[in-house]
Design an enzyme around this catalytic site. Structure first.
Site, PDB file in Angstrom:
ATOM      1  N   ASP A 160      16.943  27.790 -32.998  1.00 57.94           N
ATOM      2  CA  ASP A 160      15.971  28.774 -33.486  1.00 57.94           C
ATOM      3  C   ASP A 160      16.251  29.019 -34.970  1.00 57.94           C
ATOM      4  OD1 ASP A 160      14.489  31.022 -34.130  1.00 57.94           O
ATOM      5  OD2 ASP A 160      14.813  31.982 -32.197  1.00 57.94           O
ATOM      6  N   LYS A 225       3.011  27.622 -42.936  1.00 60.07           N
ATOM      7  CA  LYS A 225       1.763  27.767 -42.182  1.00 60.07           C
ATOM      8  C   LYS A 225       1.631  29.181 -41.637  1.00 60.07           C
ATOM      9  CE  LYS A 225       1.389  26.076 -37.918  1.00 60.07           C
ATOM     10  NZ  LYS A 225       1.115  24.870 -37.125  1.00 60.07           N
TER      11      LYS A 225
HETATM   12  C1  LIG Z   1       2.913  22.594 -34.984  1.00 62.78           C
HETATM   13  S1  LIG Z   1       4.511  22.218 -34.407  1.00 62.78           S
HETATM   14  C2  LIG Z   1       5.227  21.412 -35.773  1.00 62.78           C
HETATM   15  C3  LIG Z   1       4.726  19.997 -35.988  1.00 62.78           C
HETATM   16  C4  LIG Z   1       5.552  19.276 -37.035  1.00 62.78           C
HETATM   17  N1  LIG Z   1       5.329  19.814 -38.356  1.00 62.78           N
HETATM   18  C5  LIG Z   1       5.239  17.810 -37.085  1.00 62.78           C
HETATM   19  O1  LIG Z   1       4.564  17.391 -38.021  1.00 62.78           O
HETATM   20  O2  LIG Z   1       5.677  17.062 -36.198  1.00 62.78           O
HETATM   21  C6  LIG Z   1       5.269  23.803 -34.462  1.00 62.78           C
HETATM   22  C7  LIG Z   1       6.739  23.788 -34.066  1.00 62.78           C
HETATM   23  O3  LIG Z   1       7.332  25.038 -34.442  1.00 62.78           O
HETATM   24  C8  LIG Z   1       8.441  25.203 -33.599  1.00 62.78           C
HETATM   25  N2  LIG Z   1       8.980  26.571 -33.697  1.00 62.78           N
HETATM   26  C9  LIG Z   1       8.367  27.737 -33.395  1.00 62.78           C
HETATM   27  N3  LIG Z   1       9.195  28.773 -33.579  1.00 62.78           N
HETATM   28  C10 LIG Z   1      10.371  28.264 -34.039  1.00 62.78           C
HETATM   29  C11 LIG Z   1      11.627  28.827 -34.403  1.00 62.78           C
HETATM   30  N4  LIG Z   1      11.837  30.143 -34.345  1.00 62.78           N
HETATM   31  N5  LIG Z   1      12.611  28.004 -34.820  1.00 62.78           N
HETATM   32  C12 LIG Z   1      12.407  26.662 -34.866  1.00 62.78           C
HETATM   33  N6  LIG Z   1      11.247  26.061 -34.518  1.00 62.78           N
HETATM   34  C13 LIG Z   1      10.237  26.839 -34.111  1.00 62.78           C
HETATM   35  C14 LIG Z   1       7.876  24.848 -32.224  1.00 62.78           C
HETATM   36  O4  LIG Z   1       8.899  24.551 -31.317  1.00 62.78           O
HETATM   37  C15 LIG Z   1       6.995  23.654 -32.571  1.00 62.78           C
HETATM   38  O5  LIG Z   1       7.654  22.446 -32.314  1.00 62.78           O
END
Ligand SMILES: C[S@@+](CC[C@H](N)C(=O)[O-])C[C@H]1O[C@@H](n2cnc3c(N)ncnc32)[C@H](O)[C@@H]1O
Length: 275
Positions: A160, A225
């Site tokens: 995280d 984002k």
């Molecule tokens: C839209 S996807 C990202 C896609 C990535 N940019 C790609 O091009 O492959 C969003 C990601 O944010 C991650 N995410 C959400 N909250 C998070 C956190 N607190 N720490 C790390 N990752 C997180 C989710 O697990 C998810 O895999």
């Protein structure tokens, strides 16, 4: 893999790809159903819609998602270019216009799974030293989920980003160096309740900015984002204080129906030392 993913994989693997003389155009023929699913693939044109069959029993929202995926030229293009997902094109479109990366840069990619932004970053910063005449960059890829190994990236998966331990691991990899770029494509699990989802993603953006203050080089960049909502202006205000230039960007690859936008801060002003 759930039923929906299996359906898409089989639909795609049953297709044969023919490359046309035109560099960016392709023809796909679906030979499984013997239906002339012939499409001219470019990211801007789609000649014939694919209408998926056997949707019985699927939820309406899943049916809509499947139809959108099968007719999304970015999904096809990502597959052809061996990119892990279509999100890569959002970053590439922003990069084409605003020039984020240079060889030798240190990039922190938050919310990196499955890894398409990291793939772009690895290539642009020369993290695998494919260009021997340019400096070698560093990419650190963080996500709550599993990230498949990617040559050139330091992967911190099942982590995280908002936790202190994860941020300490990033600092450990940086080993005293400062980063040039912090990317965040992090998205919380959406509840569907707009204002709640907005609050959650804004929280992630603020954690990215807070961390960036300590790790970014002067002149550095943050791209994050968010889903639009009431606190966007507050976030923009903070970024305007941190960076020489702040922009709100909606790249063409970001679906127009989505509330998603990207905030780009360029020219990190650094931390003012108290007198
Ligand atoms: C839209 S996807 C990202 C896609 C990535 N940019 C790609 O091009 O492959 C969003 C990601 O944010 C991650 N995410 C959400 N909250 C998070 C956190 N607190 N720490 C790390 N990752 C997180 C989710 O697990 C998810 O895999």
């Amino acid at each position: 893999m759930n039923a929906l993913h299996q359906y898409i994989s089989s639909a795609m693997s049953s297709s044969v790809l023919y490359k046309c003389t035109h560099q960016r155009s392709f023809i796909f023929l679906n030979i499984k159903n013997q239906t002339a699913v012939s499409k001219l693939f470019s990211t801007s044109r789609c000649h014939q819609k694919i209408i998926p069959k056997n949707l019985k029993g699927m939820k309406k929202s899943s049916q809509m998602w499947l139809k959108r995926q099968l007719n999304d030229p970015y999904v096809e293009k990502a597959k052809m270019e061996h990119l892990r997902c279509r999100s890569a094109f959002k970053l590439l479109e922003i990069e084409d216009k605003h020039k984020l990366f240079k060889p030798g840069d240190i990039v922190i990619d938050c919310g990196a799974a499955p890894g398409s932004w990291s793939q772009v970053a690895v290539e642009r910063v020369n993290a695998t030293r494919t260009d021997l005449n340019s400096p070698q960059g560093v990419v650190i890829s963080i996500d709550l989920d599993y990230i498949a190994p990617l040559v050139g990236a330091n992967i911190l998966d099942k982590s995280d980003f908002t936790h202190e331990n994860t941020q300490n691991e990033v600092l450990h990899i940086l080993d005293g160096r400062k980063a040039d770029i912090v990317l965040s494509d992090m998205a919380p699990k959406a509840s569907g309740v707009k204002f709640m989802d907005h609050d959650l993603i804004i929280g992630l953006c603020f954690s990215v900015l807070k961390f960036s203050v300590g790790v970014l080089k002067e002149g550095g960049i943050v791209l994050c984002k968010l889903w639009q909502g009431s606190d966007q202006t507050k976030l923009e205000g903070v970024m305007e204080n941190m960076f020489n230039k702040t922009r709100v960007i909606k790249p063409p690859a970001s679906r127009s129906q989505s509330a998603e936008v990207f905030l780009l801060g360029q020219g990190f002003r650094g931390i003012k030392q108290p007198n």
